[in-house]
Design an enzyme around this catalytic site. Structure first.
Site, short mmCIF file in Angstrom:
data_model
loop_
_atom_site.label_atom_id
_atom_site.label_comp_id
_atom_site.label_asym_id
_atom_site.label_seq_id
_atom_site.Cartn_x
_atom_site.Cartn_y
_atom_site.Cartn_z
N HIS A 1 53.89 -39.06 54.51
CA HIS A 1 54.31 -39.76 53.30
C HIS A 1 53.17 -39.90 52.30
CE1 HIS A 1 58.31 -41.71 54.72
NE2 HIS A 1 58.19 -40.47 55.10
N HIS B 1 59.68 -33.62 63.37
CA HIS B 1 60.66 -34.39 64.14
C HIS B 1 60.67 -34.01 65.62
CE1 HIS B 1 63.01 -35.76 60.32
NE2 HIS B 1 61.79 -36.27 60.41
FE1 HEB Z 1 60.79 -37.42 59.07
C1 HEB Z 1 60.74 -40.25 60.96
C2 HEB Z 1 63.64 -38.49 57.53
C3 HEB Z 1 60.76 -34.65 57.04
C4 HEB Z 1 57.75 -36.47 60.44
N1 HEB Z 1 61.93 -39.06 59.20
C5 HEB Z 1 61.72 -40.12 60.01
C6 HEB Z 1 62.68 -41.11 59.73
C7 HEB Z 1 63.52 -40.62 58.79
C8 HEB Z 1 63.04 -39.33 58.47
C9 HEB Z 1 64.73 -41.30 58.19
C10 HEB Z 1 62.76 -42.45 60.41
C11 HEB Z 1 61.88 -43.52 59.81
C12 HEB Z 1 62.06 -44.73 60.68
O1 HEB Z 1 61.08 -45.12 61.35
O2 HEB Z 1 63.17 -45.28 60.73
N2 HEB Z 1 61.98 -36.70 57.58
C13 HEB Z 1 63.13 -37.26 57.14
C14 HEB Z 1 63.73 -36.41 56.17
C15 HEB Z 1 62.92 -35.34 56.04
C16 HEB Z 1 61.82 -35.52 56.93
C17 HEB Z 1 65.02 -36.70 55.47
C18 HEB Z 1 63.12 -34.16 55.12
C19 HEB Z 1 64.30 -33.39 55.41
N3 HEB Z 1 59.50 -35.87 58.77
C20 HEB Z 1 59.64 -34.88 57.87
C21 HEB Z 1 58.47 -34.05 57.87
C22 HEB Z 1 57.61 -34.56 58.81
C23 HEB Z 1 58.29 -35.70 59.38
C24 HEB Z 1 58.27 -32.85 56.99
C25 HEB Z 1 56.26 -34.12 59.24
C26 HEB Z 1 55.79 -32.91 59.13
N4 HEB Z 1 59.49 -38.22 60.46
C27 HEB Z 1 58.38 -37.59 60.96
C28 HEB Z 1 57.91 -38.32 62.10
C29 HEB Z 1 58.76 -39.42 62.27
C30 HEB Z 1 59.75 -39.32 61.21
C31 HEB Z 1 56.72 -37.96 62.95
C32 HEB Z 1 58.73 -40.47 63.38
C33 HEB Z 1 58.11 -41.75 62.92
C34 HEB Z 1 57.96 -42.69 64.09
O3 HEB Z 1 58.01 -42.28 65.24
O4 HEB Z 1 57.73 -43.89 63.82
#
Ligand code: HEB
Length: 775
Positions: free
Chosen positions: A92, A316
């Site tokens: 982020h 993921h």
């Molecule tokens: Fe992620 C977590 C959505 C891309 C790495 N994710 C997460 C959550 C959500 C999301 C709703 C839960 C938060 C809480 O704690 O409740 N993503 C999402 C979307 C997209 C994404 C709609 C576009 C399609 N991711 C992404 C990327 C990366 C990531 C590109 C790197 C390379 N995530 C992640 C991790 C986690 C999440 C390692 C777990 C955290 C904890 O364990 O605390």
């Protein structure tokens, strides 16, 4: 304090009261040109690179690794490992980057100031919770009170990341100024990945911290969290694009989730999100439509389909989402929380409010059976099961594997097991045909996923760092990547003072009008953008596609200048010496400027010439200015006035308001408009560096008139004789109170010397903006 009262406006001390910004919200704002100055920075003359070099990097990494599994009572780790949380924190931080203006990204540690946590100050509207899968907005009858209920329903993307950063504080405290927050937030994500079993592609430090919230980033025009009514109604062409005057022509129904266009420069589908709505576009659980939004938003983060799929599937593979109970248990964001909360927000009233009761996104998904270990299971499950739409305990749309066994561990209870679950945005990787191709390939070739994920992750974290000369630390990969916009190392001795003097003579003897050298040097250097440190004169990419064909660069004039300079280069190189065209372009600007001013202009050699192969034409397209008031190029759109484009560009060039002023005044006197037009050339002796622009602009004997609010005609008040023409980007220096104050400095009778000195200094700054190799 009673709810509903705006504390800032009420206070009669501390900068309270109704402000200029309240009275005249449309006034041109120069505040973005005076951010991150010495007044905000507690370290005086601090050289972060030097401090970083004394950092015990391996010790820091060891401490971070230990932190991953050092679960704290006040915010217990899921599965006994903070890895997932820290990856999301890093993602982020970096994921706010967008290609269009190079702003956003993790380069300044801005997550500490959470731009997406700004308080909503639009009374009378209430964000209503998701109902029947779509978001709805309603005017709340009781007016101002309702604005304070917004945060209850808000779903800003950085929920719970306040805890992640607080967990890091003891380590930040230990290493002090040797590691910036900006570097630490990203490095921690890297260490998290490594500690869960996947070696990364590397890491580079070198991001000095900023100390105040960045004001220059346009996050959207919506006034409610998760709103998106502006970004889609304006579409791609609303802001930049073709600049068509008829904005309505481009109005699109933003609820049409299959065809909508996201306005530039945004890279997220909702206000307050970094990317897309995980439940599907506008909450509609449609994986294919979700893919469409993902492609747009990740594309704006500089990621192609392969990189996008790798990032999501890789990311993921770790961790879980959090939606133990209804979202209305979650309190105010850090910005709005009470002093006693000490900068933490989103306090959760649900049961213990943490651990198994955590509410972050409101979705309750765990992707794999080994959420703290790198594996290919995310893709295995994605394809192994059919998915059925279900609801989280908080009522959010999510998907559960049909007919599966409960193979997913619980984050806290060893006796509990869950069914595999996915987000709508996860299913996009399978149900969008193009994503499917990529993800199936990764499914069958886990090594390819690992390679693509670690590369895309490295790019995500380093995309906005600029040239390698800024990169620090022992983990910099040796492989040079195309998105670095590489330039070759200088392989020949630099030209010395004698060479410089001789070359200047040669340049001025070519017969090319000197002003054209000034225009070309400006065109070359002024592509720089402070956000991602791309562009600039180094590499001489102005002679390559796409820059050589940009209208703003006046291709005909540009090729005349370049071929003259190539002639100079050839002649010079017939001896044993070498000079790059990149250096020559800047040197020619200096030579012409010296001739026009009589002042000596500094020059620092050492630039080299990039090849077309080293230049990603697609990605360089984003550097093309829609408007450049410095050259009187481009005009207003229905939403953005020319002078706002001018200030925006000044910000990209990291200029102050005085630098902006002196540069525009000087460039006009030098007659450097992109097309040679005389707009704003308020002088009888164009081509000389004089302060005539300011003198004539401030002359009360001139009356200005316009028919189109874009170009203006100045006539003599007494005789009515036509004197000048000008644009908005010229007249704003006489109209805007602060710019006028600056113009008065340069238009005074004692100012000629200061003007020339300041102009040359600002010019030199622009010419060297990308010279990180000099530091
Ligand atoms: Fe992620 C977590 C959505 C891309 C790495 N994710 C997460 C959550 C959500 C999301 C709703 C839960 C938060 C809480 O704690 O409740 N993503 C999402 C979307 C997209 C994404 C709609 C576009 C399609 N991711 C992404 C990327 C990366 C990531 C590109 C790197 C390379 N995530 C992640 C991790 C986690 C999440 C390692 C777990 C955290 C904890 O364990 O605390």
């Amino acid at each position: 304090m009673a709810t509903g009262e705006c504390p800032i406006k009420k206070a009669n001390v501390g900068g309270g009261g109704t402000r200029n910004n309240d009275w005249w919200p449309d006034e041109l704002k120069l505040n973005i040109l005076r951010q991150h100055t010495a007044a905000t920075n507690p370290y005086k003359d601090f050289d972060y690179a030097a401090a970083f070099k004394t950092l015990d990097y391996n010790g820091l990494k060891k401490d971070l690794t230990a932190l991953m599994t050092d679960s704290q009572e006040w915010w217990p780790a899921d599965f006994g490992h903070y890895g997932g949380l820290f990856i999301r924190m890093a993602w982020h931080s970096a994921g706010t980057y967008r290609v269009n203006d190079g702003r956003g990204g993790g380069g300044g540690g801005q997550q500490r100031f959470a731009p997406l946590n700004r308080q909503v100050n639009f009374p009378g509207w209430q964000w209503l919770a998701r109902s029947s899968g779509t978001f709805s907005l309603q005017k709340h009858a009781s007016g101002i009170e309702s604005s304070l209920t917004i945060d209850i329903y808000s779903w800003p993307d950085n929920v719970s990341l306040d805890k992640a950063r607080r967990l890091l504080w003891p380590i930040k405290q230990k290493y002090g100024n040797k590691i910036s927050w900006a570097d630490l937030l990203l490095l921690t994500g890297n260490v998290a990945i490594e500690s869960m079993g996947l070696p990364t592609f590397g890491f580079a430090g070198g991001r000095p911290d900023q100390w105040e919230a960045e004001e220059s980033v346009y996050w959207g025009g919506e006034t409610t969290w998760l709103g998106n009514e502006v970004r889609y109604s304006e579409g791609n062409e609303g802001v930049k694009g073709s600049g068509v005057v008829d904005g309505d022509q481009h109005k699109k129904d933003h609820t049409d989730i299959h065809s909508r266009d996201l306005e530039e420069p945004l890279a997220s589908a909702h206000m307050g999100l970094i990317y897309v709505n995980p439940e599907g576009p506008d909450g509609v659980p449609d994986p294919v439509a979700s893919a469409r939004d993902i492609r747009t938003t990740f594309g704006r983060m500089a990621m192609n389909d392969e990189e996008t799929v790798a990032l999501i599937a890789g990311g993921h593979s770790f961790g879980k989402t959090h939606g133990a109970g209804p979202s209305d248990n979650v309190g105010k964001e850090p910005q709005a929380a009470g002093l006693e909360k000490q900068g933490l927000g989103w306090e959760n009233k649900f049961k213990s409010g943490k651990g198994p009761d955590t509410i972050t996104s409101g979705i309750e998904v765990i992707w794999t059976s080994t959420p703290t270990k790198w594996s290919n299971k995310y893709l295995e499950y994605l394809y192994k099961y059919e998915w059925e739409l279900t609801k989280s305990p908080a009522g959010a749309n999510q998907w559960t594997a049909k007919g599966a066994e409960a193979i997913i561990p619980d984050a806290f209870d060893p006796n509990k097991k869950h069914l595999p679950t996915m987000l709508t945005s996860d299913l996009a990787l399978r149900y969008d045909p193009a994503y499917e191709k990529v993800s199936r390939n990764f499914l069958e070739n886990p090594d390819k996923l690992a390679d693509a994920f670690t590369r895309a992750w490295f790019k995500l974290l380093h995309r906005d760092m600029g040239p390698r000369s800024r990169w620090l630390g022992p983990e910099i990969p040796s492989e040079v990547l195309i998105w670095e916009d590489p330039v070759p190392a200088a392989s020949h001795p630099l030209i010395d003072d004698n060479d410089i003097a001789a070359l200047k003579k040669e340049i001025l003897a070519t017969g090319v009008e000197p002003t054209k050298f000034i225009s070309t040097a400006w065109a070359s250097a002024s592509t720089f953008r402070g956000g991602d440190k791309r562009g600039g004169a180094n590499g001489a990419r102005i002679r390559l596609a796409p820059q050589k064909d940009w209208k703003v660069n006046n291709p005909k004039q540009l090729s005349e200048v370049l071929s003259a300079l190539e002639g100079v280069q050839k002649k010079f190189q017939s001896g044993s010496k070498k000079v790059s065209l990149a250096d020559l372009i800047v040197l020619a600007g200096s030579a012409a400027l010296e001739k026009a001013s009589g002042v000596s202009v500094p020059f620092t050699p050492g630039r080299t010439d990039a090849t077309q192969e080293q230049t990603d034409t697609e990605s360089f397209k984003h550097l093309e200015p829609y408007a450049d008031g410095f050259r009187n190029y481009g005009k207003s759109t229905p939403r953005v006035r020319s002078e706002q484009f001018l200030v925006d560009r000044a910000h990209l060039l990291t200029l102050t308001a005085p630098e902006l002023t002196v540069l525009v005044g000087g460039l006009r006197a030098l007659n450097a408009n992109y097309d040679g037009s005389s707009n704003g050339v308020l002088t009888k002796r164009p081509g000389q560096l004089t302060n005539d622009f300011f003198i004539n602009l401030l002359d009360s004997n001139t009356a200005w008139k316009t028919t189109d609010n874009e170009t203006y005609e100045g006539t003599d008040r007494k005789t009515g004789a036509k004197k000048w023409t000008a644009t908005r980007a010229d007249l704003v220096f006489g109209s805007h109170a602060e710019l006028r104050a600056l113009s008065e400095v340069y238009g005074s009778s004692d100012a000629q010397e200061k003007f020339a000195k300041d102009f040359v200094a600002a010019w030199d700054k622009v010419m060297n903006l990308d010279r990180f190799d000099l530091a």
